[in-house]
Design a protein around this motif. Structure first.
Motif: not given
Lengths: 359, 263
Positions: A139-142, A156-164, A169-171
């Motif tokens: 979903q994040q990629r979409v 603009l990216l609002d906490e883009p990795l928060g849900a991973l 996240r590191q990848q």
């Protein structure tokens, strides 16, 4: 000329000031991270750049054009939401194509651009699925593809990795860096995670209570924080609330309890007896079991706590005036581990002491 | 699934029998060949035939369908607007009161609803007919639609519309292209519920209907006062099938919508 120029922007919610007379510039193609605790106004600032909130004061310029009052759908800026905000009734393809269709682009061109974006983010196989049939990472990629496919001037990216989860996240951090360089699009991230900020940023803008505390390269933010807030936000630090003794040549002497501190003068006048907060990172301290001569920037005391975390060991040392100094060192195989109640000597460079503003 | 013991099965049987046996009897006797309502005289579709040649019933059924369709459509529009106001405008003075007023028709006795709407139409000089019944039905239908749509709106990501606008849709376009389709299952479920509520209603309809606007339940009710005829069984069975089908459809749609949210 900067790509984006934020001039004296303020935003109020009733009596509360979310963003307070803030100035910030974003350069072409850079990766800027807005870092701060929750409620510091960083998300509000991001939404004002997107046009989803209107500033109460100040101006926002993009390419030197005033876009302060421009509605979101007319800005060449796209956003990736923390919740991803994928349209649940549309397939992955249609989600990604949504923005291009609004531009009235020819359908063959839309198909080409969508294919390209899906290939770039390696989601080509999921085109016909609905968002709820995808994993969080997919979903994040979409969401990312949907924003990037518009080829915005600014993403603009609002906490883009928060849900991973942590590994993903590191990848993804590494991939975001790559995308930033590949596309040449400027990225503005919002995060409260300082490790993430370090990994993603060309520059970090530290925010607190609606204001910017420091805007600089990650290394400078870490090594040369300007105040107490920035110093402790990035990592643990020893803070010495010291009194200036004298300024001699290019060194300033200060005292904090029994500690004699010596740091490099930076042109700011510091009269004797004035208060000065000094920061010292844990890993800048050298720990020794052999006695060292007493002098400035040395200390000795008893080990009262040991925290072993694989590659590093952090110890707490109590000085004879009951001050506690924390130090960490890399664990080397040949060195025996320090033990509790052992007496150790500590020493550090004058440059490792950072004068901090203390508001 | 948990296995049921014999006590559970007995209790369940009695419970279901208590609730549904009368209805089952109506269905069974609608296929009765005998003219007597309570005596079984063999299987027959005779009464359905009689029913479909009775123009008064057919006209009433057509009225009911027209009214229910209009009422459900008005109720869906009003209820959705109400739900949007209550969830999207944030806190404003009188929000609680408006929410309460919108839901009042759910709990008000139907007689009061009937009398008050009748008085309203009379004092406004509106001639009673199909439209007045539909309007009256829309008032309580809207309350049910509001509840269904509101629960869906609350669970909807508030950033969906923001994302649509960010991607180049104007405010109206964002609402029509993203919010309305996301609400679609709730809108359909609400419409179907308002439709069946209107189809079922006797009390309000008997107050506000006029000449030529008699609905099927009102017609049935007045016929029953002259004695239950096998025709009534047949018409009840048809109503039962229609209403159950619509209600089952509505609840399936709602369930589907909820399941999608949970993933």
């Amino acid at each position: 000329m900067p790509l984006l120029n934020i001039q004296g922007v303020s935003k109020y919610y009733g009596d509360e000031t979310a963003v307070d007379n803030l100035d910030l510039e974003v350069e072409e193609g850079e990766s800027l991270v807005l870092l701060g605790p929750s409620g510091c106004g960083k998300s509000t600032l991001l939404r004002m750049i997107a046009g989803l909130e209107m500033p109460d004061e100040g101006k926002i310029l993009l390419d030197n054009q005033d876009i302060t009052r421009l509605p979101p759908h007319k800005r060449p800026i796209n956003m990736m939401f923390q919740s991803y905000a994928l349209f649940p009734h549309l397939s992955v393809r249609d989600n990604i194509a949504f923005g291009l269709r609004r531009e009235g682009m020819a359908s063959a061109e839309i198909a080409r651009r969508v294919d390209e974006a899906m290939a770039m983010l390696e989601i080509g196989n999921y085109g016909n699925r609905k968002p709820h049939q995808l994993s969080g990472g997919q979903q994040q990629r979409v969401a990312l593809a949907r924003a990037l496919v518009k080829r915005p001037r600014l993403l603009l990216l609002d906490e883009p990795l928060g849900a991973l989860d942590k590994r993903l996240r590191q990848q993804t951090q590494a991939e975001l860096r790559k995308l930033n360089r590949q596309t040449g699009i400027a990225f503005v991230f919002v995060t409260h995670d300082n490790d993430e900020a370090m990994a993603l940023a060309d520059r970090i803008a530290v925010m607190q209570a609606g204001r910017l505390r420091q805007v600089d390269h990650p290394r400078r933010i870490y090594d040369r924080p300007v105040d107490r807030f920035v110093a402790t936000l990035m990592a643990d630090a020893n803070l010495f609330e010291s009194i200036v003794v004298e300024e001699a040549e290019d060194m300033v002497h200060a005292r904090c309890g029994e500690l004699e501190l010596q740091f490099r003068a930076d042109g700011i006048p510091r009269p004797a007896d004035s208060y000065q907060l000094l920061g010292l990172r844990l890993e800048q301290i050298e720990v020794s079991r052999d006695p060292l001569p007493k002098g400035p920037n040395t200390a000795s005391g008893t080990v009262i706590d040991i925290d072993y975390i694989g590659d590093m060991t952090t110890i707490e040392v109590r000085l004879s005036d009951n001050q506690i100094v924390k130090a960490s060192q890399l664990n080397a195989l040949h060195e025996p581990l320090i033990e509790l109640d052992e007496t150790v000597w500590l020493t550090w460079e004058a440059d490792a002491l950072v004068p901090l503003a203390d508001a | 699934m948990k296995r049921l013991g014999s006590i559970h099965i007995t209790a369940l049987t009695f419970g279901l029998a208590f609730l549904y046996l009368p209805i089952l009897l109506v269905v069974i006797f609608s296929f009765n060949a005998s003219k007597l309502v309570t005596v079984w005289g063999g299987f027959s579709l005779h009464w359905y035939g009689v029913l479909f040649s009775n123009s008064a019933y057919l006209e009433a059924a057509l009225n009911s369908l027209k009214i229910a369709t209009t009422a459900a459509t008005i109720a869906t529009l009003l209820g959705t607007l109400g739900a949007l106001v209550l969830t999207r405008l944030g806190r404003f003075p009188g929000r609680q009161a408006i929410g309460g007023f919108m839901l009042a028709p759910m709990v008000l006795p139907e007689v009061i609803l009937g009398v008050s709407t009748l008085m309203l139409f009379v004092s406004l000089g509106i001639e009673r007919g199909l439209l007045t019944v539909a309007l009256a039905h829309a008032t309580f239908g809207a309350a049910f639609v509001l509840v269904i749509v509101q629960s869906k709106l609350v669970s909807l990501d508030p950033n969906l519309e923001a994302a649509a606008r960010d991607l180049g849709a104007g405010p109206v376009q964002a609402f029509l292209l993203v919010t309305v389709p996301s609400l679609a299952p709730a809108l359909v479920a609400g419409w179907l519920l308002a439709f069946t509520l209107s189809l079922d209603d006797v009390v309000v309809a008997s107050f506000v209907n006029g000449p030529g606007a008699t609905t099927l339940p009102v017609r049935v009710y007045s016929a029953v006062r002259l004695g239950v005829s096998p025709e009534i069984n047949a018409i009840s069975t048809i109503l039962l099938v229609v209403v159950s089908a619509v209600v089952i459809m509505a609840s399936l749609l709602q369930k589907q919508a909820l399941m999608r949210d949970q993933r």
